[in-house]
Structures are given as structure tokens and as C-alpha cells.
Design a protein around this motif. Sequence first.
Motif, short mmCIF file in Angstrom:
data_model
loop_
_atom_site.label_atom_id
_atom_site.label_comp_id
_atom_site.label_asym_id
_atom_site.label_seq_id
_atom_site.Cartn_x
_atom_site.Cartn_y
_atom_site.Cartn_z
N LEU A 102 1.00 -1.50 -0.04
CA LEU A 102 0.08 0.40 0.03
C LEU A 102 0.48 1.44 -0.40
O LEU A 102 2.26 1.51 1.24
N ILE A 150 -7.91 0.59 -4.95
CA ILE A 150 -7.79 0.12 -3.77
C ILE A 150 -7.86 -2.06 -3.97
O ILE A 150 -8.88 -1.75 -4.81
N THR A 151 -7.65 -2.98 -3.19
CA THR A 151 -8.19 -4.06 -3.30
C THR A 151 -8.99 -4.15 -2.04
O THR A 151 -8.46 -4.23 -1.15
N HIS A 152 -9.65 -4.89 -2.10
CA HIS A 152 -10.78 -5.25 -0.80
C HIS A 152 -10.84 -6.48 -0.79
O HIS A 152 -11.28 -7.03 -1.89
N ASP A 212 -1.35 -1.43 -3.97
CA ASP A 212 -2.67 -0.51 -3.77
C ASP A 212 -2.11 1.02 -3.83
O ASP A 212 -1.28 1.08 -2.99
N TYR A 213 -2.99 1.96 -3.59
CA TYR A 213 -2.63 2.69 -3.59
C TYR A 213 -4.19 4.29 -3.30
O TYR A 213 -4.51 4.09 -3.55
N LEU A 214 -3.67 4.97 -1.75
CA LEU A 214 -4.84 5.34 -1.75
C LEU A 214 -4.49 7.16 -1.97
O LEU A 214 -3.28 7.51 -1.74
N ASN A 239 -11.41 6.95 5.34
CA ASN A 239 -11.39 5.94 4.67
C ASN A 239 -10.13 4.64 5.36
O ASN A 239 -9.53 3.99 4.21
N ARG A 290 -11.43 1.01 4.82
CA ARG A 290 -10.55 0.09 3.97
C ARG A 290 -9.15 -0.05 3.56
O ARG A 290 -8.79 -0.89 3.34
N ILE A 291 -8.65 0.62 4.78
CA ILE A 291 -6.94 -0.02 4.67
C ILE A 291 -6.49 -0.02 5.96
O ILE A 291 -5.25 -0.01 6.05
N SER A 301 -7.77 6.79 -6.91
CA SER A 301 -7.30 5.23 -5.51
C SER A 301 -6.93 4.31 -6.71
O SER A 301 -7.90 4.23 -7.82
#
Length: 389
Positions: free
Chosen positions: A12, A275-277, A263-265, A53, A56-57, A273
Motif C-alpha cells: 500500500l 484499492i483491493t478489497h 494498491d494506493y490511496l 477511508n 478500508r486500509i 486510488s
Amino acid sequence: MPPRHFTTPIPLALYLHYPWCLQRCPYCDFNSYVGKIDDTGYCDQLIRDLDLNLPRIWGRRLRSIFIGGGTPSLLSPAALTVLLQQIRSRLNPLPTTEVTLEANPGTAEQGRFHGYRQAGVNRLSLGIQSFDDHQLQNLGRIHDRKQAFAAITMAQQAGFGAINLDLMFALPQQGVTAALDDLRQAIDFGVEHISWYQLTIEGDTPFAHKPPPHLPQDEQIWEIATAGSELLQQHGYHQYEVSAFAREGFECRHNRNYWQFGDYLGLGAGAHSKITHFETGVIAREWRQRHPRHYLEATTIEAFRQGSEELSREETIADFFLNALRLNEGVGRAIFEERTALRWEELTPLLTEAKTLGLLEPIEDSAIPTRLGRDHLDDLLQIFITSSG
């Protein structure tokens, strides 16, 4: 598409966008605006965005932080210090986390550079573009050759042990000799990283409406690029990406994370962004409100966000290779399956086509561009992009 199952944490990164500049360059298509506002108010809004956020991370460690723009070196060291302190208190990055700030030589001050260093910035990226005063005028830059030299010296004296210089080639009326002269001057400073990229005319920019005259043609551009790459490698800078050259151990971790589908926010006006959930198996892209006024007015996660999309299987493959094939080392089965939760065997027709055309090395379980593939990267990428359409 059935849910994907991710079993390995995805690296991340955090990107912070500062959208203001003293003057907009005629080639620039970044989300930037002339002017400057209250630093504290904008930094407070970045933290509000982050807070919304965090769920989420949560629990993920940062690989890197990158503050880009715009001209982030317009930020006061005091505001940046508070901003980074707020980020650390929420995300607990490792002591070795790479923290990059983009800086314009025209805004360089010794005191500011020392302040940024004390705030925790450990990598500085200077937008030099050229050491030729005439070319700097052509490019609409606010600094000159002397200011470029001074900014590099100040950065080194401030204690930055990782400095990148952005340089352009294929400038108006520029031949091989002039382009290499820019490179030699950068090399003489002994900086750790050089980003050397071709001037391109992007849509909806002043250069798109009125291109500069006497731009080099394809054959001369290829000659400049080849000679420049050889010069850099002769002086200990290995090329690890299309436009990136680094001394051993000084590759940009933040950009490498992009290229390896990490991933990057992204926080800030217009920031993107990916993002992998893990709980749903979804890979999502999203982008913030583009105009600073709308971004500053946001109070909810929905208001901050201007748009979003979930990547299909085909879009995931296209996005992955659009990034990974920029790296000279390419990519292998393990990282593809880890970052996409797809099977390598699904790529067989695409890899076979690229290898048959001589664009990829004929090595099993890998996608490594050949010299031909690097020289014709658009053709190589098209194989993977077309599969998503």
C-alpha cells in the motif's frame, strides 16, 4: 465473474495531491491551478479524507508516501510537518518508509529544504526539465539555469540522500548534443535518480492548441533516447523503467508500487486510488473531486469521491500489464497471481502472441520485454489492452 480470493497482502502507498502552482506550464496536463490557498485548511481536509477511508486500509503498513502536484514545495514546512505527523499517528508507517516531495527549483529555499527534511521527507524530486535557459523559457518554467543549480546544491546540503531530477528531451530544435549536455550536467551533481522522458503534446494544453515549432522527428528522437540511455548507464545509472534511471539501491519505491500493480490511496483534488478489497475480492479504482473548491467543500466519503469503478477480469489484465511492462525486468507468474487473484494460464494466448512477435523474452512463466518490445512498447501493450475491449 466469480469472486476473486486474495491470499497475500498487497503493498500500500499513499499519494497526496497539492494542486496549486505559481504558473501553469504549457505542456502540463496535470490537475493544477494557478494560485495558492491556506495550507492549514487544505491539509486539514486531506486528513478528513484519510479518516473517512481508514476502515478500508486499516492494519496495512505504508510502503511509501508521495506528495505531488502542482507544486507541493509551495507548502510551508510547518504545514507539512503537521500533515505528516497526522498521517503517522493514523497509519504507523515503518521508519524506512519512502517519503517523496516534488519541488520546483523556482520555489527552492535553503530553509524550506531543511524544514522538509526535518518533517520526515527523505526523497526530493526536482522538476529541472532542462539546464538550457532558452529551453526553460520555451517550456514556460519559472526558474533558470542558475536556480536549477542552486536548488540541487541546497537539496544536497539539506541532507537529502535520495534526490531525483526530472529532465525532458525532444525539446524544440534540440539535437543529440544538447540533450546529452543536459544529462551530463545532471550526472555531474551525482544525484541518485534521474527521470528522463520525452516531451509529449498532451490534449487540452496550450501546446496542443499551439505546438512549439521545430520539434525533433521520430528518427532523431530515437537517436537521442538511445544515446542518452547509454550515457546514463555508463555512469552507473541502470534503466529499470521506460523513463527511470537510478544508482543501485535508489529506485523509486512509490513508482515501482504503481508499476507492479500495488494498491494506493490518493488524497487531494483529482487524486486517483486503486484499492483491493480482500473481503469481496474486488479491485476498485476511484478518483476525488477534481476542482479544489469542490474537494474543500466535501464532508462525506461520497462527496469527496467524484467517480469509481470495479475492474473486470479483462480490465484487470489490461491495467496490470499497462503498468508492469514499463519495467525492464517485466513480471512473473507469482506477482501477477498475487496482485490480480487470476491464473497465469489465462494469459497464454496473449503471451504467446507477444513472444511470437519477438516483443517478450521466450521464458516460461514470465513477461519480460525484449529490446524490441521496449522500443515498441505501445505495440506490446496493445496486445493486452485489446483483450479488454
